[in-house]
Design an enzyme around this catalytic site. Structure first.
Site, PDB file in Angstrom:
ATOM      1  N   SER A   1       0.832  -1.219   0.000  1.00  0.00           N
ATOM      2  CA  SER A   1       0.000   0.000   0.000  1.00  0.00           C
ATOM      3  C   SER A   1       0.859   1.258   0.000  1.00  0.00           C
ATOM      4  O   SER A   1       0.624   2.185  -0.794  1.00  0.00           O
ATOM      5  CB  SER A   1      -0.974  -0.001   1.174  1.00  0.00           C
ATOM      6  OG  SER A   1      -0.323  -0.325   2.378  1.00  0.00           O
TER       7      SER A   1
ATOM      8  N   HIS B   1      -2.116  -8.889   1.859  1.00  0.00           N
ATOM      9  CA  HIS B   1      -1.772  -7.655   2.598  1.00  0.00           C
ATOM     10  C   HIS B   1      -2.931  -7.350   3.558  1.00  0.00           C
ATOM     11  O   HIS B   1      -3.285  -8.177   4.387  1.00  0.00           O
ATOM     12  CB  HIS B   1      -1.506  -6.559   1.551  1.00  0.00           C
ATOM     13  CG  HIS B   1      -0.887  -5.295   2.062  1.00  0.00           C
ATOM     14  ND1 HIS B   1      -0.262  -5.193   3.270  1.00  0.00           N
ATOM     15  CD2 HIS B   1      -0.822  -4.039   1.510  1.00  0.00           C
ATOM     16  CE1 HIS B   1       0.181  -3.952   3.444  1.00  0.00           C
ATOM     17  NE2 HIS B   1      -0.157  -3.231   2.393  1.00  0.00           N
TER      18      HIS B   1
ATOM     19  N   HIS C   1       5.607 -13.053   7.595  1.00  0.00           N
ATOM     20  CA  HIS C   1       5.806 -11.651   7.210  1.00  0.00           C
ATOM     21  C   HIS C   1       6.969 -11.536   6.241  1.00  0.00           C
ATOM     22  O   HIS C   1       7.912 -12.323   6.302  1.00  0.00           O
ATOM     23  CB  HIS C   1       6.080 -10.778   8.441  1.00  0.00           C
ATOM     24  CG  HIS C   1       5.808  -9.336   8.180  1.00  0.00           C
ATOM     25  ND1 HIS C   1       6.763  -8.478   7.714  1.00  0.00           N
ATOM     26  CD2 HIS C   1       4.657  -8.621   8.281  1.00  0.00           C
ATOM     27  CE1 HIS C   1       6.220  -7.285   7.552  1.00  0.00           C
ATOM     28  NE2 HIS C   1       4.948  -7.335   7.883  1.00  0.00           N
TER      29      HIS C   1
ATOM     30  N   ARG D   1       3.066  -5.356  17.320  1.00  0.00           N
ATOM     31  CA  ARG D   1       1.688  -4.844  17.253  1.00  0.00           C
ATOM     32  C   ARG D   1       0.716  -5.956  17.631  1.00  0.00           C
ATOM     33  O   ARG D   1      -0.289  -5.728  18.288  1.00  0.00           O
ATOM     34  CB  ARG D   1       1.401  -4.298  15.848  1.00  0.00           C
ATOM     35  CG  ARG D   1       2.334  -3.151  15.463  1.00  0.00           C
ATOM     36  CD  ARG D   1       2.217  -2.772  13.995  1.00  0.00           C
ATOM     37  NE  ARG D   1       2.520  -3.897  13.121  1.00  0.00           N
ATOM     38  CZ  ARG D   1       2.301  -3.920  11.820  1.00  0.00           C
ATOM     39  NH1 ARG D   1       1.777  -2.861  11.227  1.00  0.00           N
ATOM     40  NH2 ARG D   1       2.608  -4.976  11.090  1.00  0.00           N
TER      41      ARG D   1
ATOM     42  N   ASP E   1      -2.266  -8.835  11.847  1.00  0.00           N
ATOM     43  CA  ASP E   1      -3.657  -9.160  11.538  1.00  0.00           C
ATOM     44  C   ASP E   1      -4.216 -10.343  12.320  1.00  0.00           C
ATOM     45  O   ASP E   1      -5.435 -10.553  12.327  1.00  0.00           O
ATOM     46  CB  ASP E   1      -3.802  -9.487  10.039  1.00  0.00           C
ATOM     47  CG  ASP E   1      -3.518  -8.277   9.171  1.00  0.00           C
ATOM     48  OD1 ASP E   1      -3.852  -7.162   9.609  1.00  0.00           O
ATOM     49  OD2 ASP E   1      -2.961  -8.453   8.081  1.00  0.00           O
TER      50      ASP E   1
HETATM   51  N1  CMX Z   1       1.118 -20.142   6.014  1.00  0.00           N
HETATM   52  C1  CMX Z   1       1.580 -21.046   5.135  1.00  0.00           C
HETATM   53  N2  CMX Z   1       2.604 -20.820   4.299  1.00  0.00           N
HETATM   54  C2  CMX Z   1       3.205 -19.632   4.381  1.00  0.00           C
HETATM   55  C3  CMX Z   1       2.806 -18.645   5.307  1.00  0.00           C
HETATM   56  C4  CMX Z   1       1.693 -18.932   6.139  1.00  0.00           C
HETATM   57  N3  CMX Z   1       1.209 -18.051   6.998  1.00  0.00           N
HETATM   58  N4  CMX Z   1       3.596 -17.563   5.157  1.00  0.00           N
HETATM   59  C5  CMX Z   1       4.461 -17.857   4.176  1.00  0.00           C
HETATM   60  N5  CMX Z   1       4.202 -19.102   3.707  1.00  0.00           N
HETATM   61  C6  CMX Z   1       4.846 -19.753   2.569  1.00  0.00           C
HETATM   62  C7  CMX Z   1       4.679 -18.885   1.338  1.00  0.00           C
HETATM   63  O1  CMX Z   1       3.388 -19.055   0.742  1.00  0.00           O
HETATM   64  C8  CMX Z   1       5.821 -19.319   0.483  1.00  0.00           C
HETATM   65  O2  CMX Z   1       5.435 -20.534  -0.144  1.00  0.00           O
HETATM   66  P1  CMX Z   1       5.853 -20.839  -1.687  1.00  0.00           P
HETATM   67  O3  CMX Z   1       7.343 -20.901  -1.661  1.00  0.00           O
HETATM   68  O4  CMX Z   1       5.160 -22.126  -1.970  1.00  0.00           O
HETATM   69  O5  CMX Z   1       5.322 -19.683  -2.489  1.00  0.00           O
HETATM   70  C9  CMX Z   1       6.907 -19.629   1.501  1.00  0.00           C
HETATM   71  O6  CMX Z   1       6.238 -19.817   2.755  1.00  0.00           O
HETATM   72  C10 CMX Z   1       7.921 -18.508   1.660  1.00  0.00           C
HETATM   73  O7  CMX Z   1       7.238 -17.310   1.910  1.00  0.00           O
HETATM   74  P2  CMX Z   1       7.902 -16.170   2.819  1.00  0.00           P
HETATM   75  O8  CMX Z   1       9.131 -15.701   2.122  1.00  0.00           O
HETATM   76  O9  CMX Z   1       8.014 -16.620   4.227  1.00  0.00           O
HETATM   77  O10 CMX Z   1       6.762 -15.042   2.829  1.00  0.00           O
HETATM   78  P3  CMX Z   1       6.554 -13.879   1.766  1.00  0.00           P
HETATM   79  O11 CMX Z   1       7.488 -12.769   2.110  1.00  0.00           O
HETATM   80  O12 CMX Z   1       6.568 -14.397   0.382  1.00  0.00           O
HETATM   81  O13 CMX Z   1       5.055 -13.450   2.077  1.00  0.00           O
HETATM   82  C11 CMX Z   1       3.232 -13.037   3.519  1.00  0.00           C
HETATM   83  C12 CMX Z   1       4.718 -12.805   3.280  1.00  0.00           C
HETATM   84  C13 CMX Z   1       2.778 -12.151   4.682  1.00  0.00           C
HETATM   85  C14 CMX Z   1       2.448 -12.629   2.262  1.00  0.00           C
HETATM   86  C15 CMX Z   1       3.022 -14.544   3.841  1.00  0.00           C
HETATM   87  O14 CMX Z   1       3.671 -14.857   5.055  1.00  0.00           O
HETATM   88  C16 CMX Z   1       1.557 -14.918   3.914  1.00  0.00           C
HETATM   89  O15 CMX Z   1       0.953 -15.231   2.897  1.00  0.00           O
HETATM   90  N6  CMX Z   1       0.947 -14.912   5.163  1.00  0.00           N
HETATM   91  C17 CMX Z   1      -0.461 -15.163   5.319  1.00  0.00           C
HETATM   92  C18 CMX Z   1      -1.278 -13.941   4.896  1.00  0.00           C
HETATM   93  C19 CMX Z   1      -1.097 -12.805   5.888  1.00  0.00           C
HETATM   94  O16 CMX Z   1      -1.192 -12.989   7.093  1.00  0.00           O
HETATM   95  N7  CMX Z   1      -0.889 -11.587   5.363  1.00  0.00           N
HETATM   96  C20 CMX Z   1      -0.826 -10.360   6.205  1.00  0.00           C
HETATM   97  C21 CMX Z   1       0.552  -9.757   6.254  1.00  0.00           C
HETATM   98  C22 CMX Z   1       0.552  -8.439   6.967  1.00  0.00           C
HETATM   99  C23 CMX Z   1       0.250  -7.311   6.004  1.00  0.00           C
HETATM  100  O17 CMX Z   1       1.095  -7.033   5.121  1.00  0.00           O
HETATM  101  O18 CMX Z   1      -0.783  -6.715   6.113  1.00  0.00           O
END
Ligand code: CMX
Length: 435
Positions: A233, A263, A309, A318, A364
């Site tokens: 964002s 996000h 994250h 937070r 979140d």
């Molecule tokens: N559950 C399961 N798998 C997860 C995970 C979770 N909570 N978080 C990361 N992973 C997986 C990813 O999907 C990724 O898998 P692939 O290699 O198959 O694509 C792998 O672990 C590596 O990811 P990462 O480098 O740890 O995480 P990213 O930096 O790519 O993404 C985020 C970060 C937040 C998008 C991811 O952790 C996620 O999808 N979390 C769940 C959604 C969430 O809570 N989002 C809110 C974030 C806060 C915000 O920005 O508002």
């Protein structure tokens, strides 16, 4: 002129000189390199922009102007906006000046409500919220002053004007989205005696005899306000603002990014996840049942919402602040109990799963259960709460970017062909044939 304007006016010249000096002294120094994997991988970790408002440290979490967010949790969101913009917390007079200024600007033109009421009944609240902001764009002072012809040195002042006009109206816009979208009855007029966060709580119309819901809203608005500049964002707002599109366009674009499930929309997914657990087990599960449920989710290829994250590698401070609020005021709530149990179990499960770089809860993970406890049960509204708060960060960054005259964003993209030819040739130079 307001105290915030005067403080910025007194600080901006030194900030500009500092930026100029940094570029002249270190302009050709390398601060980051980009690998092919990073070019495909969301530019994760590439240092390529400047942000003064806050820093996200992998171990310590959010630090606003040198102050860890945990030390700011009791501050009003207005104080945080002043801090984000100027680097200083406001004194009493400065805070009163900012609050008076927001009060004077809070009136929303009637046609905004007409537009919101015209939208189809099943429109997503984030779409309604960003639409309301875009409808207000016709009043942009930045747009008008740019068309009249202003110097680059002056850009920050109309950006500040637009930011204050918008921030003043955001609680009313967001509350109207809630009341119209979920058919809660007439809109509620603001109570002029309340601060910004409490006024939002009051206009939502949630009965709050104890004042705890207003406290939660202040906390929510403070904790979500900023998270440096590279997140979707803030980065989107930065890019759009760099074209000198006005703050209304830039913030609504940023909010479009916030509406993505990875996000800001994750907070709606988090409540769905917690409610899914409650429905499956007809109440609070045992630890073993929750563990099995999470494994089932992971094995089906889905993410656990609220965990992981892009930058943080510890429990988000937070989350810790929200969790402490929940322990104090919602300890018997079944949804909060599931969040609390998840916090004890899910990190170990994600570590065993072995994919997520951070197995810990992000901001979140628990917020949905808290606002649900006080009566906002419509989970698809939750990202609007996040959006009202995050606008403080996006707008403070935008004001500072206009003050610094930050250039239009234009990174270079490359094709897969280019990578194969250029990088492939370097990695595997052709073997020269023997003479
Ligand atoms: N559950 C399961 N798998 C997860 C995970 C979770 N909570 N978080 C990361 N992973 C997986 C990813 O999907 C990724 O898998 P692939 O290699 O198959 O694509 C792998 O672990 C590596 O990811 P990462 O480098 O740890 O995480 P990213 O930096 O790519 O993404 C985020 C970060 C937040 C998008 C991811 O952790 C996620 O999808 N979390 C769940 C959604 C969430 O809570 N989002 C809110 C974030 C806060 C915000 O920005 O508002």
């Amino acid at each position: 002129m307001s105290a915030l304007h005067d403080k910025l006016a007194s600080k901006i010249p030194a900030m500009r000189d500092r930026a100029k000096e940094i570029v002249s002294k270190y302009g050709s120094e390398v601060i980051s390199e980009v690998t092919v994997a990073q070019a495909f991988g969301g530019m994760r970790g590439v240092k390529s922009m400047v942000c003064e408002t806050s820093v996200v440290d992998a171990q310590e979490g959010l630090i606003i102007r040198g102050r860890p967010i945990a030390d700011l949790a009791d501050r009003l969101p207005e104080e945080i906006f002043f801090l984000l913009c100027t680097g200083d917390l406001p004194n009493e007079m400065e805070l009163q000046s900012l609050q008076a200024e927001l009060g004077d600007r809070r009136e929303v033109p009637e046609y905004v409500w007409d537009v919101l009421r015209t939208l189809p009944k099943d429109t997503h609240p984030m779409q309604m919220f960003t639409t309301a902001i875009l409808v207000l764009e016709r009043d942009s002072i930045f747009h008008k002053r740019y068309a009249e012809g202003m110097t680059k040195q002056e850009h920050w002042e109309p950006a500040l004007e637009d930011a204050l006009n918008l921030i003043a109206k955001l609680p009313a816009l967001a509350a109207a989205v809630y009341r119209i979208r979920f058919e809660k009855g007439d809109l509620i007029a603001p109570d002029a005696t309340l601060d910004w966060g409490a006024s939002y709580a009051q206009m939502l119309g949630i009965p709050d005899p104890s004042g705890k819901f207003a406290n939660l809203m202040r906390l929510y608005m403070t904790l979500h306000s900023d998270h440096e500049a590279g997140n979707v964002s803030a980065n989107t707002c930065h890019v759009v603002g760099s074209s000198l599109a006005d703050p209304y366009y830039a913030v609504s674009a940023g909010l479009g990014g916030l509406a993505g499930p990875l996000h800001g929309l994750a907070n709606q997914e988090c409540l769905r996840f917690v409610k899914g657990v409650q429905d499956r087990f007809s109440g609070v599960p045992t630890e073993q049942q929750l563990t099995e449920y999470v494994w089932e989710l992971l094995k089906s290829g889905r993410v656990v919402p609220g965990y992981g994250h892009a930058v943080l590698r510890v429990t988000d401070p937070r989350f810790t602040a929200f969790h402490a609020f929940g322990k104090r005021f919602c300890a018997d709530d079944p949804l909060f109990t599931i969040v609390d149990m998840g916090f004890r179990l899910i990190p170990d499960i994600l570590i065993k799963h072995g994919k997520a770089k951070s197995p810990y809860p992000n901001v979140d993970a628990g917020t949905g259960a808290l606002v649900h406890h006080f009566g906002i049960t419509e989970s698809n509204y939750y990202t609007v709460l996040f959006g009202v708060s995050r606008s403080l960060g996006m707008l403070s960054q935008l004001i500072l970017n206009r003050a610094l005259g930050t250039a239009i964003t234009r990174p270079k993209s490359v094709s897969m062909d280019w990578i194969e030819k250029k990088v492939g040739a370097k990695a595997h130079p052709p073997v020269s044939s023997p003479a």
